[in-house]
Design a protein around this motif. Structure first.
Motif, PDB file in Angstrom:
ATOM      1  N   LEU A 175      -3.570  38.502  81.580  1.00 40.09           N
ATOM      2  CA  LEU A 175      -4.787  39.125  81.689  1.00 40.09           C
ATOM      3  C   LEU A 175      -5.291  37.842  81.821  1.00 40.09           C
ATOM      4  CD1 LEU A 175      -3.129  39.894  77.679  1.00 40.09           C
ATOM      5  CD2 LEU A 175      -3.925  41.321  79.909  1.00 40.09           C
ATOM      6  N   THR A 176      -6.384  37.841  82.359  1.00 40.19           N
ATOM      7  CA  THR A 176      -7.875  37.537  82.620  1.00 40.19           C
ATOM      8  C   THR A 176      -8.769  37.657  81.347  1.00 40.19           C
ATOM      9  OG1 THR A 176      -6.779  36.367  84.972  1.00 40.19           O
ATOM     10  CG2 THR A 176      -9.549  35.832  84.225  1.00 40.19           C
ATOM     11  N   VAL A 222      -7.961  34.964  73.003  1.00 41.01           N
ATOM     12  CA  VAL A 222      -6.422  35.613  73.214  1.00 41.01           C
ATOM     13  C   VAL A 222      -6.040  36.474  72.709  1.00 41.01           C
ATOM     14  CG1 VAL A 222      -4.159  35.322  73.540  1.00 41.01           C
ATOM     15  CG2 VAL A 222      -5.343  33.016  74.847  1.00 41.01           C
ATOM     16  N   GLY A 223      -6.828  36.646  71.274  1.00 40.37           N
ATOM     17  CA  GLY A 223      -6.218  37.876  70.266  1.00 40.37           C
ATOM     18  C   GLY A 223      -6.738  39.016  70.954  1.00 40.37           C
ATOM     19  N   LYS A 224      -7.777  38.857  71.278  1.00 40.85           N
ATOM     20  CA  LYS A 224      -9.257  39.925  71.809  1.00 40.85           C
ATOM     21  C   LYS A 224      -8.275  40.645  73.197  1.00 40.85           C
ATOM     22  CE  LYS A 224     -13.252  41.582  73.061  1.00 40.85           C
ATOM     23  NZ  LYS A 224     -13.328  42.047  73.991  1.00 40.85           N
ATOM     24  N   ALA A 225      -8.228  39.675  73.725  1.00 41.93           N
ATOM     25  CA  ALA A 225      -7.461  40.452  75.356  1.00 41.93           C
ATOM     26  C   ALA A 225      -6.196  40.520  75.155  1.00 41.93           C
ATOM     27  CB  ALA A 225      -6.984  38.894  76.297  1.00 41.93           C
ATOM     28  N   LEU A 226      -5.005  40.299  73.823  1.00 36.60           N
ATOM     29  CA  LEU A 226      -4.132  40.843  73.560  1.00 36.60           C
ATOM     30  C   LEU A 226      -4.306  43.021  73.128  1.00 36.60           C
ATOM     31  CD1 LEU A 226      -0.988  40.970  73.814  1.00 36.60           C
ATOM     32  CD2 LEU A 226      -0.790  39.605  71.805  1.00 36.60           C
ATOM     33  N   ILE A 255      -9.275  31.833  81.198  1.00 36.89           N
ATOM     34  CA  ILE A 255      -7.943  31.715  80.596  1.00 36.89           C
ATOM     35  C   ILE A 255      -7.384  32.987  81.079  1.00 36.89           C
ATOM     36  CG2 ILE A 255      -7.096  32.167  78.070  1.00 36.89           C
ATOM     37  CD1 ILE A 255      -9.144  31.734  76.983  1.00 36.89           C
ATOM     38  N   VAL A 256      -6.191  32.339  81.421  1.00 36.49           N
ATOM     39  CA  VAL A 256      -5.328  33.291  82.007  1.00 36.49           C
ATOM     40  C   VAL A 256      -3.889  33.328  81.117  1.00 36.49           C
ATOM     41  CG1 VAL A 256      -3.555  34.187  83.407  1.00 36.49           C
ATOM     42  CG2 VAL A 256      -5.987  33.200  84.108  1.00 36.49           C
ATOM     43  N   THR A 257      -3.163  34.516  80.565  1.00 36.21           N
ATOM     44  CA  THR A 257      -2.551  34.829  79.284  1.00 36.21           C
ATOM     45  C   THR A 257      -1.600  35.366  80.005  1.00 36.21           C
ATOM     46  OG1 THR A 257      -4.944  34.311  77.298  1.00 36.21           O
ATOM     47  CG2 THR A 257      -2.696  35.222  76.856  1.00 36.21           C
ATOM     48  N   SER A 258      -0.311  34.892  79.843  1.00 39.31           N
ATOM     49  CA  SER A 258       1.558  35.009  80.938  1.00 39.31           C
ATOM     50  C   SER A 258       1.582  36.063  79.061  1.00 39.31           C
ATOM     51  CB  SER A 258       1.917  34.489  81.276  1.00 39.31           C
ATOM     52  OG  SER A 258       1.313  33.646  82.184  1.00 39.31           O
ATOM     53  N   VAL A 259       1.977  37.166  79.002  1.00 37.79           N
ATOM     54  CA  VAL A 259       2.469  38.072  78.501  1.00 37.79           C
ATOM     55  C   VAL A 259       3.875  38.473  78.777  1.00 37.79           C
ATOM     56  CG1 VAL A 259       2.403  39.619  76.427  1.00 37.79           C
ATOM     57  CG2 VAL A 259      -0.088  38.593  77.640  1.00 37.79           C
ATOM     58  N   TRP A 260       5.078  38.314  77.719  1.00 34.24           N
ATOM     59  CA  TRP A 260       6.259  38.532  77.896  1.00 34.24           C
ATOM     60  C   TRP A 260       6.582  39.260  76.642  1.00 34.24           C
ATOM     61  CZ3 TRP A 260       4.614  33.392  79.422  1.00 34.24           C
ATOM     62  CH2 TRP A 260       5.087  33.327  80.507  1.00 34.24           C
ATOM     63  N   ARG A 271       7.076  42.196  69.059  1.00 33.78           N
ATOM     64  CA  ARG A 271       7.430  40.926  69.790  1.00 33.78           C
ATOM     65  C   ARG A 271       7.100  40.238  71.089  1.00 33.78           C
ATOM     66  NH1 ARG A 271       9.416  35.689  69.832  1.00 33.78           N
ATOM     67  NH2 ARG A 271       8.820  33.849  69.362  1.00 33.78           N
ATOM     68  N   TYR A 272       5.925  39.114  70.874  1.00 35.81           N
ATOM     69  CA  TYR A 272       5.511  39.169  72.565  1.00 35.81           C
ATOM     70  C   TYR A 272       5.476  36.953  72.558  1.00 35.81           C
ATOM     71  CZ  TYR A 272       4.106  43.613  73.297  1.00 35.81           C
ATOM     72  OH  TYR A 272       4.203  45.464  73.648  1.00 35.81           O
ATOM     73  N   VAL A 273       5.898  36.696  73.394  1.00 31.17           N
ATOM     74  CA  VAL A 273       5.673  35.382  73.697  1.00 31.17           C
ATOM     75  C   VAL A 273       4.660  35.245  74.910  1.00 31.17           C
ATOM     76  CG1 VAL A 273       6.702  33.668  74.545  1.00 31.17           C
ATOM     77  CG2 VAL A 273       8.086  35.009  73.690  1.00 31.17           C
ATOM     78  N   LEU A 274       3.521  34.684  73.891  1.00 32.35           N
ATOM     79  CA  LEU A 274       2.524  34.299  75.279  1.00 32.35           C
ATOM     80  C   LEU A 274       1.712  32.999  75.535  1.00 32.35           C
ATOM     81  CD1 LEU A 274      -0.195  35.610  72.607  1.00 32.35           C
ATOM     82  CD2 LEU A 274       1.504  37.222  73.892  1.00 32.35           C
ATOM     83  N   HIS A 275       1.760  32.616  76.978  1.00 30.52           N
ATOM     84  CA  HIS A 275       1.021  31.549  77.529  1.00 30.52           C
ATOM     85  C   HIS A 275      -0.331  31.492  77.871  1.00 30.52           C
ATOM     86  CE1 HIS A 275       2.047  27.367  78.520  1.00 30.52           C
ATOM     87  NE2 HIS A 275       1.099  27.801  80.155  1.00 30.52           N
ATOM     88  N   ALA A 276      -0.910  29.910  77.486  1.00 32.61           N
ATOM     89  CA  ALA A 276      -2.118  30.723  78.145  1.00 32.61           C
ATOM     90  C   ALA A 276      -2.748  29.416  79.046  1.00 32.61           C
ATOM     91  CB  ALA A 276      -3.834  30.529  76.894  1.00 32.61           C
ATOM     92  N   ALA A 277      -3.678  29.076  79.813  1.00 34.38           N
ATOM     93  CA  ALA A 277      -3.914  28.289  80.629  1.00 34.38           C
ATOM     94  C   ALA A 277      -5.198  28.616  81.702  1.00 34.38           C
ATOM     95  CB  ALA A 277      -2.713  28.436  82.196  1.00 34.38           C
ATOM     96  N   CYS A 278      -6.095  28.016  81.781  1.00 31.60           N
ATOM     97  CA  CYS A 278      -6.872  27.075  82.157  1.00 31.60           C
ATOM     98  C   CYS A 278      -6.665  27.870  84.097  1.00 31.60           C
ATOM     99  CB  CYS A 278      -7.744  26.317  81.979  1.00 31.60           C
ATOM    100  SG  CYS A 278      -9.152  26.305  82.752  1.00 31.60           S
TER     101      CYS A 278
END
Length: 296
Positions: A175-176, A222-226, A255-260, A271-278
């Motif tokens: 998610l971007t 990030v919450g809104k993106a999810l 913010i680029v959020t990877s979601v697993w 349950r989801y695992v997230l990692h957010a980066a610039c």
């Protein structure tokens, strides 16, 4: 002694009444970019008071916005905790939503020190705040992790190991989220008027090239993106979000959020695992140790 762990953990919780209105909720949503593409999608469920939905992460600012009057995040005033606020860093945030949040309402907020860990050269303080509505119905439980530089050495207990790595496979969803140069100026109206997020001279004195975005703004983005990208816009499905703040974000960056997807719990929640980066800073981490729980 700056930190008395036993006194802090055994103190009675502080109790205060909070209130919020639809105007507070609308401002919060706008500060996270809701309605940015108003010509094609005004996101009326988040930007218009009729049938207004509430992003779960609003809970972290409820009672602090325009309906509470002018203000700033309150000082750190708890028994057993005597620290220099200039040494404080907001290290992490967690939230569990017990029922969908109303667009306006009142709540009783009970706050306490849940844990204090001695990290050697620093202290890690974990605060817990539980909100209940009329009839003592639970609304949300929030945890805030505070890192205090130079305040270690008060015990021999560093707390549990906290190693974390993202899953070793491609993300299920990426998610971007873009931010605007004025994003922090909007977000600070939710209650945190720290000049670090508005005044370039103050930001430079704190070691930054320019004002930075609030950590809780990154959290909300990030919450809104999810919600938008994974939950089909249904705010009621997001029941929990926990993160660590790993690095600053400058308004105007992305913010680029990877979601697993990480399985299903016994209660049926996902349950989801997230990692957010610039991406503008070569993928520098913004949020790590991030997990979300979702109602199916």
């Amino acid at each position: 002694m700056p930190i008395d762990r036993d006194k802090a953990l055994n103190a009675d919780p502080s109790v205060r009444e909070i209130r919020w209105t639809t105007r507070d909720v609308l401002l919060y949503h706008l500060s996270l970019g809701a309605g940015a593409d108003a010509a094609t999608d005004p996101e009326l469920h988040l930007t218009y008071e009729r049938n207004l939905a509430v992003l779960p992460t609003f809970a972290v600012v409820a009672g602090s916005g325009i309906s509470a009057g002018e203000g700033i995040v309150p000082g750190f005033d708890m028994p057993g905790i005597d620290i220099d606020l200039r040494a404080v860093l907001h290290a992490g945030q967690g939230l569990r939503i017990h029922r969908p949040l109303p667009a306006s309402g009142t709540a009783t907020l009970r706050s306490r020190v849940a844990e204090v860990w001695d990290k050697g050269k620093a202290a890690l303080i974990v605060l817990e705040a539980a909100a209940t509505g009329p009839g003592d119905e639970p609304l949300w439980t929030m945890t805030t992790r505070i890192w205090v530089r130079g305040e270690g050495g008060f015990s021999n207990d560093p707390g549990p190991e906290e190693n974390w790595t993202a899953p070793d496979r491609p993300a299920d969803t990426v998610l971007t989220t873009t931010t605007t140069p004025q994003q922090a100026l909007w977000y600070r109206l939710n209650g945190d008027l720290n000049p670090l997020h508005a005044d370039p001279a103050f930001a430079r004195s704190a070691g930054f090239d320019r004002p930075i975005l609030h950590g809780l703004a990154s959290y909300g983005l990030v919450g809104k993106a999810l919600v938008d990208g994974v939950l089909d816009g249904d705010v009621t499905r997001l029941t929990g979000l926990a993160v660590r703040f790993a690095g600053p974000l400058v308004p105007g960056e992305s913010i680029v959020t990877s979601v697993w997807h990480d399985g299903t719990a016994e209660d049926g929640t996902e349950r989801y695992v997230l990692h957010a980066a610039c991406p503008e800073r070569d993928g520098a981490p913004v949020l790590t140790h991030a997990t979300a729980t979702v109602r199916s």
